[in-house]
Design an enzyme around this catalytic site. Structure first.
Site, short mmCIF file in Angstrom:
data_model
loop_
_atom_site.label_atom_id
_atom_site.label_comp_id
_atom_site.label_asym_id
_atom_site.label_seq_id
_atom_site.Cartn_x
_atom_site.Cartn_y
_atom_site.Cartn_z
N GLU A 1 -10.15 -0.94 -21.48
CA GLU A 1 -10.16 -1.67 -22.76
C GLU A 1 -8.88 -2.48 -22.93
OE1 GLU A 1 -10.96 0.90 -26.03
OE2 GLU A 1 -12.67 1.87 -25.06
N HIS B 1 0.81 -1.21 0.00
CA HIS B 1 0.00 0.00 0.00
C HIS B 1 0.85 1.27 0.00
CE1 HIS B 1 -3.39 2.53 0.41
NE2 HIS B 1 -4.13 1.79 1.22
#
Length: 461
Positions: free
Chosen positions: A404, A169
């Protein structure tokens, strides 16, 4: 309210056979340097993981998909050199930083004997999905050898596949992780970066001298954590136990993960309940659900009436700073907001009071407060509140399902959840209208006997 789903309703063994993991390096040489980590980054040195599921692709073999991932990742690491680095301790300054040494990220490839249909509902955050994360191979490495990012591509018998990402993180918050993923998809398509990352984290350095101007109850000093809650009592602590007094961490009780749906109708009723006495004029879905969860969970745990319960929730602050941080800031620009009350107050006070406390926790995060928080961490080396607390994290749709790829758009993206009683996730519900105004799911882990009381408190009579 619809019936809660539990992990026991889903498959627990994904029957995965792994190939030997390999390292992916930046495609071009990158200069050796040390990257500064802010005090906020320092509090977030922990592993997080996500899974992205894809449908079968008729025009591209799985091996080709993996190769395109690997090639694109190498190119992206040239722009994100710190992701290919390693954490190291700067002993002179007593703080962690990233050695941008080009050591690379790890990539694994697995094959499951199951079809995706046999996983049942992939939108349920099944803890077994942790098997889709490359973790065991690196989990026992020393700090200097531990990759900050791992990826695992796993194919299923039906032709569908999943890509699991495990990262530290300290690299990213939600927005910068989103940018990294969008850029990876863009390079896979053969295009240039969509977002140019802003890499300077020194803009969040502490002031000299530090000016602590607020009482930062969202953090706990390490030396104030009761013995037995953690084995780490180090920096900033003057009473560390001697070796003859080892801290014994009690075994964690058995926890079960359940998913509770929150309908649009329930949200409307909670908002009406919050505003019925006229003390607050408006509220959001997140605010009312967080307050409702806070009360239900605290009472379900049967905490003593005089105990203080704290609920934490991440607040992103790029636009709240003066001047604002760049939208493309490639680090952690998120801090814990908080609300706290005694269990008696949670039981007896009007619901509007609890919602107002959550609203205050969100609104107090501004430039002055964040700067004071950074300075507090410089002095006290704390961690997010660790006593009688839990976090509520809204995992609304970030738009990654719309990314995409040459082999098609993702079917679903979700965090990988462990049995953690201190973390409650708000997840999109595909049967409702999505997060931020529509219905969603609450993922919560409790001891089995606590669920009947939680269920009674959480449902609106």
């Amino acid at each position: 309210m619809a019936m809660a789903m539990t992990e026991e309703d889903f498959v627990s063994d994904l029957q995965i056979t792994m190939e030997a993991p390999f390292a992916v390096y930046p495609a071009e040489p990158t200069p050796r340097r040390s990257m500064f980590l802010s005090n906020i980054d320092q509090t977030l040195v922990s592993a997080v993981a996500t899974i992205t599921f894809f449908p079968a692709c008729a025009h591209m073999a799985f091996d080709e998909i993996v190769q395109r991932y690997v090639d694109a990742l190498g190119k992206l690491l040239v722009h994100y050199d710190f992701v290919a680095g390693r954490l190291t301790l700067n002993e002179e300054e007593d703080r962690l930083e990233i050695d941008c040494n080009g050591a690379g990220v790890f990539f694994g490839v697995g094959t499951s004997d199951l079809t995706m249909e046999e996983l049942k509902d992939i939108k349920f955050p099944n803890p077994a999905f942790r098997q889709l994360i490359l973790q065991d191979y690196v989990s026992h490495s020393h700090l200097q050898n531990l990759p900050l990012l791992t990826l695992q591509a796993t194919s299923f018998k039906c032709g569908g596949f999943a890509v699991g990402a495990g990262l530290n993180h300290c690299l990213f918050d939600g927005i910068s992780s989103f940018d990294f993923t969008v850029n990876l998809a863009s390079i896979i398509r053969g295009e240039s970066l969509e977002v140019t990352p802003s890499l300077d984290r020194t803009i969040l350095k502490s002031r000299v001298p530090p000016r602590i101007e607020h009482n930062h109850l969202e953090y706990t000093k390490l030396c104030d954590i009761p013995r037995g809650l953690t084995a780490f009592r180090g920096r900033g602590c003057s009473g560390a136990p001697a070796e003859s007094e080892p801290i014994k961490i009690p075994p964690r009780p058995k926890l079960v993960l359940k998913l509770f749906p929150v309908s649009v109708e329930m949200l409307h009723r909670l908002k009406e309940k919050a505003m019925e006495d006229g003390k607050i004029k408006k509220c959001t879905s997140f605010e009312v659900v967080t307050a409702h969860l806070w009360r239900a969970r605290s009472l379900a745990l049967e905490m003593p009436s005089d105990e203080i319960s704290t609920v934490l929730f991440p607040v992103e602050f790029r636009a709240r700073m003066e001047p604002p941080l760049p939208r493309e800031y490639a680090g952690n620009a998120v801090v814990p907001g908080y609300a706290r009350a005694t269990v008696k107050e949670l039981r007896d006070e009007p619901f509007s009071t609890l919602v107002h406390k959550v609203q205050q926790g969100l609104s107090r995060i501004g430039n002055d407060y964040v700067r004071s928080m950074i300075d507090w961490l410089e002095v006290h080396k704390g961690i997010p509140c660790a006593v009688n607390s839990f976090s509520v994290v809204a995992w609304w749709k970030l738009g990654l399902e719309d990314a995409e790829y040459p082999w098609g758009n993702p079917l679903h993206l979700s965090p990988v959840i462990s049995h953690c009683a201190e973390l409650v996730l708000l997840l999109p519900n595909p049967n409702q209208q999505g997060g931020g105004g529509g219905g969603f799911n609450v993922a919560i882990a409790l001891q089995p006997p606590q669920f009947s009381r939680f269920d009674h408190l959480f449902q609106l009579s």
